[in-house]
Design an enzyme around this catalytic site. Structure first.
Site, PDB file in Angstrom:
ATOM      1  N   HIS A  73     -48.499 -63.548  36.368  1.00 11.51           N
ATOM      2  CA  HIS A  73     -48.189 -63.075  37.732  1.00 11.51           C
ATOM      3  C   HIS A  73     -49.491 -62.742  38.470  1.00 11.51           C
ATOM      4  O   HIS A  73     -50.327 -62.017  37.948  1.00 11.51           O
ATOM      5  CB  HIS A  73     -47.297 -61.830  37.689  1.00 11.51           C
ATOM      6  CG  HIS A  73     -45.866 -62.148  37.373  1.00 11.51           C
ATOM      7  ND1 HIS A  73     -44.854 -61.248  37.553  1.00 11.51           N
ATOM      8  CD2 HIS A  73     -45.289 -63.279  36.900  1.00 11.51           C
ATOM      9  CE1 HIS A  73     -43.703 -61.805  37.204  1.00 11.51           C
ATOM     10  NE2 HIS A  73     -43.932 -63.043  36.797  1.00 11.51           N
ATOM     11  N   TYR A 201     -41.540 -53.139  43.064  1.00 10.62           N
ATOM     12  CA  TYR A 201     -41.474 -51.683  42.913  1.00 10.62           C
ATOM     13  C   TYR A 201     -41.021 -51.121  44.265  1.00 10.62           C
ATOM     14  O   TYR A 201     -41.702 -51.314  45.273  1.00 10.62           O
ATOM     15  CB  TYR A 201     -42.856 -51.096  42.609  1.00 10.62           C
ATOM     16  CG  TYR A 201     -43.414 -51.386  41.239  1.00 10.62           C
ATOM     17  CD1 TYR A 201     -44.001 -52.617  40.944  1.00 10.62           C
ATOM     18  CD2 TYR A 201     -43.397 -50.412  40.243  1.00 10.62           C
ATOM     19  CE1 TYR A 201     -44.547 -52.872  39.684  1.00 10.62           C
ATOM     20  CE2 TYR A 201     -43.942 -50.656  38.983  1.00 10.62           C
ATOM     21  CZ  TYR A 201     -44.510 -51.884  38.719  1.00 10.62           C
ATOM     22  OH  TYR A 201     -45.050 -52.131  37.470  1.00 10.62           O
ATOM     23  N   PRO A 292     -43.887 -44.982  32.794  1.00 13.25           N
ATOM     24  CA  PRO A 292     -44.039 -46.443  32.775  1.00 13.25           C
ATOM     25  C   PRO A 292     -44.341 -47.082  34.125  1.00 13.25           C
ATOM     26  O   PRO A 292     -44.548 -48.281  34.205  1.00 13.25           O
ATOM     27  CB  PRO A 292     -42.687 -46.919  32.232  1.00 13.25           C
ATOM     28  CG  PRO A 292     -41.737 -45.818  32.524  1.00 13.25           C
ATOM     29  CD  PRO A 292     -42.520 -44.557  32.528  1.00 13.25           C
ATOM     30  N   LYS A 296     -48.653 -49.013  31.752  1.00  8.14           N
ATOM     31  CA  LYS A 296     -49.883 -48.717  31.016  1.00  8.14           C
ATOM     32  C   LYS A 296     -49.701 -48.340  29.547  1.00  8.14           C
ATOM     33  O   LYS A 296     -50.660 -48.341  28.789  1.00  8.14           O
ATOM     34  CB  LYS A 296     -50.621 -47.560  31.711  1.00  8.14           C
ATOM     35  CG  LYS A 296     -51.173 -47.951  33.068  1.00  8.14           C
ATOM     36  CD  LYS A 296     -52.136 -49.112  32.952  1.00  8.14           C
ATOM     37  CE  LYS A 296     -52.526 -49.674  34.293  1.00  8.14           C
ATOM     38  NZ  LYS A 296     -52.941 -51.075  34.206  1.00  8.14           N
ATOM     39  N   TYR A 388     -54.061 -51.834  38.210  1.00  2.00           N
ATOM     40  CA  TYR A 388     -52.834 -52.408  37.640  1.00  2.00           C
ATOM     41  C   TYR A 388     -53.172 -53.564  36.694  1.00  2.00           C
ATOM     42  O   TYR A 388     -52.589 -53.689  35.612  1.00  2.00           O
ATOM     43  CB  TYR A 388     -51.902 -52.896  38.761  1.00  2.00           C
ATOM     44  CG  TYR A 388     -50.502 -53.222  38.286  1.00  2.00           C
ATOM     45  CD1 TYR A 388     -50.209 -54.445  37.705  1.00  2.00           C
ATOM     46  CD2 TYR A 388     -49.476 -52.293  38.400  1.00  2.00           C
ATOM     47  CE1 TYR A 388     -48.938 -54.746  37.255  1.00  2.00           C
ATOM     48  CE2 TYR A 388     -48.197 -52.578  37.951  1.00  2.00           C
ATOM     49  CZ  TYR A 388     -47.935 -53.805  37.383  1.00  2.00           C
ATOM     50  OH  TYR A 388     -46.667 -54.089  36.919  1.00  2.00           O
TER      51      TYR A 388
HETATM   52  P1  FAS Z   1     -44.951 -46.785  19.015  1.00  2.00           P
HETATM   53  O1  FAS Z   1     -44.151 -45.538  19.256  1.00  2.00           O
HETATM   54  O2  FAS Z   1     -44.527 -48.076  19.619  1.00  2.00           O
HETATM   55  O3  FAS Z   1     -45.031 -47.062  17.426  1.00  2.00           O
HETATM   56  C1  FAS Z   1     -45.187 -46.008  16.505  1.00  2.00           C
HETATM   57  C2  FAS Z   1     -44.589 -46.487  15.200  1.00  2.00           C
HETATM   58  O4  FAS Z   1     -44.793 -45.466  14.212  1.00  2.00           O
HETATM   59  C3  FAS Z   1     -43.084 -46.721  15.288  1.00  2.00           C
HETATM   60  O5  FAS Z   1     -42.755 -47.990  14.779  1.00  2.00           O
HETATM   61  C4  FAS Z   1     -42.495 -45.596  14.446  1.00  2.00           C
HETATM   62  O6  FAS Z   1     -41.307 -45.981  13.786  1.00  2.00           O
HETATM   63  C5  FAS Z   1     -43.621 -45.335  13.460  1.00  2.00           C
HETATM   64  N1  FAS Z   1     -43.607 -43.983  12.870  1.00  2.00           N
HETATM   65  C6  FAS Z   1     -43.347 -42.814  13.503  1.00  2.00           C
HETATM   66  N2  FAS Z   1     -43.418 -41.785  12.628  1.00  2.00           N
HETATM   67  C7  FAS Z   1     -43.747 -42.337  11.409  1.00  2.00           C
HETATM   68  C8  FAS Z   1     -43.963 -41.802  10.114  1.00  2.00           C
HETATM   69  N3  FAS Z   1     -43.856 -40.490   9.884  1.00  2.00           N
HETATM   70  N4  FAS Z   1     -44.280 -42.642   9.096  1.00  2.00           N
HETATM   71  C9  FAS Z   1     -44.399 -43.985   9.326  1.00  2.00           C
HETATM   72  N5  FAS Z   1     -44.186 -44.557  10.552  1.00  2.00           N
HETATM   73  C10 FAS Z   1     -43.867 -43.734  11.563  1.00  2.00           C
HETATM   74  N6  FAS Z   1     -44.752 -48.771  28.232  1.00  2.00           N
HETATM   75  C11 FAS Z   1     -44.974 -49.610  29.253  1.00  2.00           C
HETATM   76  O7  FAS Z   1     -46.125 -49.988  29.484  1.00  2.00           O
HETATM   77  N7  FAS Z   1     -43.923 -50.073  30.015  1.00  2.00           N
HETATM   78  C12 FAS Z   1     -42.620 -49.710  29.761  1.00  2.00           C
HETATM   79  O8  FAS Z   1     -41.696 -50.119  30.448  1.00  2.00           O
HETATM   80  C13 FAS Z   1     -42.359 -48.844  28.695  1.00  2.00           C
HETATM   81  N8  FAS Z   1     -41.070 -48.478  28.383  1.00  2.00           N
HETATM   82  C14 FAS Z   1     -40.853 -47.613  27.352  1.00  2.00           C
HETATM   83  C15 FAS Z   1     -39.555 -47.211  26.990  1.00  2.00           C
HETATM   84  C16 FAS Z   1     -39.334 -46.298  25.951  1.00  2.00           C
HETATM   85  C17 FAS Z   1     -37.925 -45.887  25.580  1.00  2.00           C
HETATM   86  C18 FAS Z   1     -40.438 -45.759  25.231  1.00  2.00           C
HETATM   87  C19 FAS Z   1     -40.234 -44.741  24.136  1.00  2.00           C
HETATM   88  C20 FAS Z   1     -41.732 -46.157  25.568  1.00  2.00           C
HETATM   89  C21 FAS Z   1     -41.940 -47.092  26.610  1.00  2.00           C
HETATM   90  N9  FAS Z   1     -43.223 -47.523  26.931  1.00  2.00           N
HETATM   91  C22 FAS Z   1     -43.465 -48.384  27.951  1.00  2.00           C
HETATM   92  C23 FAS Z   1     -44.355 -47.068  26.183  1.00  2.00           C
HETATM   93  C24 FAS Z   1     -44.440 -47.884  24.919  1.00  2.00           C
HETATM   94  O9  FAS Z   1     -44.566 -49.248  25.229  1.00  2.00           O
HETATM   95  C25 FAS Z   1     -45.615 -47.371  24.125  1.00  2.00           C
HETATM   96  O10 FAS Z   1     -46.751 -47.183  24.960  1.00  2.00           O
HETATM   97  C26 FAS Z   1     -45.991 -48.261  22.973  1.00  2.00           C
HETATM   98  O11 FAS Z   1     -44.855 -48.455  22.177  1.00  2.00           O
HETATM   99  C27 FAS Z   1     -47.132 -47.589  22.216  1.00  2.00           C
HETATM  100  O12 FAS Z   1     -47.305 -48.231  21.004  1.00  2.00           O
HETATM  101  P2  FAS Z   1     -47.676 -47.387  19.691  1.00  2.00           P
HETATM  102  O13 FAS Z   1     -48.782 -46.471  20.016  1.00  2.00           O
HETATM  103  O14 FAS Z   1     -47.818 -48.389  18.616  1.00  2.00           O
HETATM  104  O15 FAS Z   1     -46.443 -46.421  19.432  1.00  2.00           O
HETATM  105  C1  PHB Z   2     -40.960 -53.915  32.196  1.00  2.00           C
HETATM  106  O1  PHB Z   2     -40.894 -55.122  32.450  1.00  2.00           O
HETATM  107  O2  PHB Z   2     -40.301 -53.355  31.286  1.00  2.00           O
HETATM  108  C2  PHB Z   2     -41.890 -53.053  33.010  1.00  2.00           C
HETATM  109  C3  PHB Z   2     -42.778 -53.651  33.872  1.00  2.00           C
HETATM  110  C4  PHB Z   2     -43.635 -52.856  34.630  1.00  2.00           C
HETATM  111  C5  PHB Z   2     -43.567 -51.478  34.516  1.00  2.00           C
HETATM  112  C6  PHB Z   2     -42.672 -50.880  33.643  1.00  2.00           C
HETATM  113  C7  PHB Z   2     -41.823 -51.671  32.883  1.00  2.00           C
HETATM  114  O3  PHB Z   2     -44.389 -50.699  35.273  1.00  2.00           O
END
Ligand code: FAS
Ligand code: PHB
Length: 394
Positions: A73, A201, A292, A296, A388
């Protein structure tokens, strides 16, 4: 007892990518995840990769499917009420973003570890890192019915905001700086072609709305809701009505379709005071979380492990400078990311219902004013485009 150079806790994008980087650098590691491989893959999270993140994945030979299936994009649309305008990243800063779901990034990383035969343990129980404040850290866990006691040179907490590793750091040392938001995101996946070529957005009097996507046939959309809302109160019809209302602009229609997943995610900003404590290093959500709106979270996790992986490789070669500087460098970049994520969130969301009506109106119309300023200012659009698409990882 087993021994390794780096014991990684957590197989989300941060832990999995760090493992790939260490493998490429010839540093041995063990990766331990307490959920199943299927559960990790099932989590619907981020959707957008910064140019800097794509470059990291390419550097370690992990971008082949991303370039084949990702959607490049060149900008995004911002919208104030019914007035939509385009911010052209390529024209403004010469960079793009790639829409490629976090689930696909995680799948690519898992497959790479399969090819390498990496020591990755899914579904582990009793995961307990210890001794991080001494010279003999250990990671103990049980996997496939076998108890493991791994002596590690370094332990990396890539286990997210609710992980175990953060708890090893004394509260007064971890000392997270935090803020809340009086809004949450109701997100849906729908089996329908996106009604837009790039992300939208929108700030609307009823609340924020966003149109994203996962592929030419799958749309990802979000609605601002009150954090106390229950997803059971949001029928598919109510969700599409809200999206139609908030995204409406003359000459454009939003095509609805079958919703295959819906959930409500609260928003929070949090940054630990340090990502290093003795022989423990935090990366990704284990150290910081962002709302989100700036896309980032995933990208900040990738940036952390790009810095940490290179520093651990230098450490393995006898040079401790980069590892000693990791926390400071990663946090310096993270605070820029936090600031941008806060700016985008405050700009595009309506104030919560707890705010008095007159103040709510003032805050809403000042945000409309800010959006109209962005609409007319190349400088303001470059400010958004540069951040961004992603700041340099340095
Ligand atoms: P993660 O949380 O992805 O991974 C951590 C891992 O550690 C998990 O697999 C977990 O099971 C494991 N773990 C935890 N405790 C443990 C233990 N005691 N022993 C062993 N393993 C353990 N970011 C965006 O940029 N855009 C979005 O739209 C967006 N939407 C999101 C929606 C939700 C519901 C959530 C919760 C987050 C969202 N995020 C979004 C942020 C998300 O993408 C995180 O930034 C990303 O998953 C970060 O990756 P990790 O740091 O690897 O953490
Ligand atoms: C998504 O595609 O899930 C998404 C994209 C941009 C954002 C947040 C979520 O800022």
């Amino acid at each position: 007892m087993e021994r390794t150079s780096v014991a990684i806790v957590g197989a989300g994008p941060a832990g999995l990518l760090l493992g790939c980087i260490l493998a490429a650098e010839g540093v041995d590691f063990v990766l331990v995840e307490h959920r199943s491989r299927e559960h990790v893959l099932s989590r619907i999270r981020a959707g957008v990769l910064e140019q800097a993140s794509v470059d990291v994945l390419d550097r370690y030979g992990l971008g082949e499917r991303l370039h084949r299936e990702g959607l490049v994009h060149g900008g995004v649309y911002l919208q104030a009420g019914a007035d939509r305008f385009h911010v052209d990243f390529e024209e403004l800063v010469g960079r793009t973003v790639t829409v490629y779901g976090q689930q696909q990034v995680v799948l690519d990383l898992m497959r790479h570890h399969d090819e390498l035969g990496s020591a990755v343990h899914y579904g582990a129980t009793d995961v307990m890192p210890s001794g991080v404040d001494g010279d003999d850290p250990h990671l103990r866990f049980t996997a496939d019915g076998e108890e493991h006691d791994v002596a590690a040179d370094v332990i990396v907490g890539a286990d997210g905001y609710h992980g175990v590793c953060r708890t090893l750091i004394p509260d007064e040392v971890l000392a997270p700086a935090e803020r809340g938001y009086d809004a949450a995101w109701l997100g849906i996946l729908a089996d329908v072609a996106p009604s837009t070529d790039e992300l939208i957005y929108a700030l609307h009097p009823d609340g924020f709305a966003m149109h994203s996507m996962r592929s030419p046939s799958v749309s990802r959309l979000y609605l601002q809701v009150d954090p106390t809302e229950d997803i059971a109160d949001w029928s598919d019809e109510r969700i599409w009505e809200g999206l139609q209302e908030r995204l409406a602009t003359p000459g454009w229609t939003l095509t609805p379709g079958p919703i295959t997943e819906k959930s409500i995610t609260p928003m929070r900003s949090s940054v630990a005071a340090t990502l290093a404590y003795g022989r423990l290093f935090l990366a990704g959500d284990a150290g910081h979380i962002v709302p989100p709106t700036g896309a980032k979270g995933l990208n900040a996790a990738i940036a952390d492990v790009a810095l940490l992986g290179a520093a651990l490789a230098e450490h393995a070669r006898g040079s401790d400078g980069p590892l000693g500087a990791y926390s400071e460098r990663a946090l310096a970049r993270q605070w820029k990311v936090q600031s941008f994520s806060q700016f985008m969130t405050d700009l595009l969301h309506t104030p919560g219902s707890a705010v008095p009506a007159d103040e709510r109106a003032f805050r809403y119309f000042s945000r409309v004013g800010q959006l109209r300023y962005v609409q007319g200012s190349r400088y303001a659009q470059q400010f958004i485009a540069e951040q961004y698409t992603g700041l340099a990882i340095a």
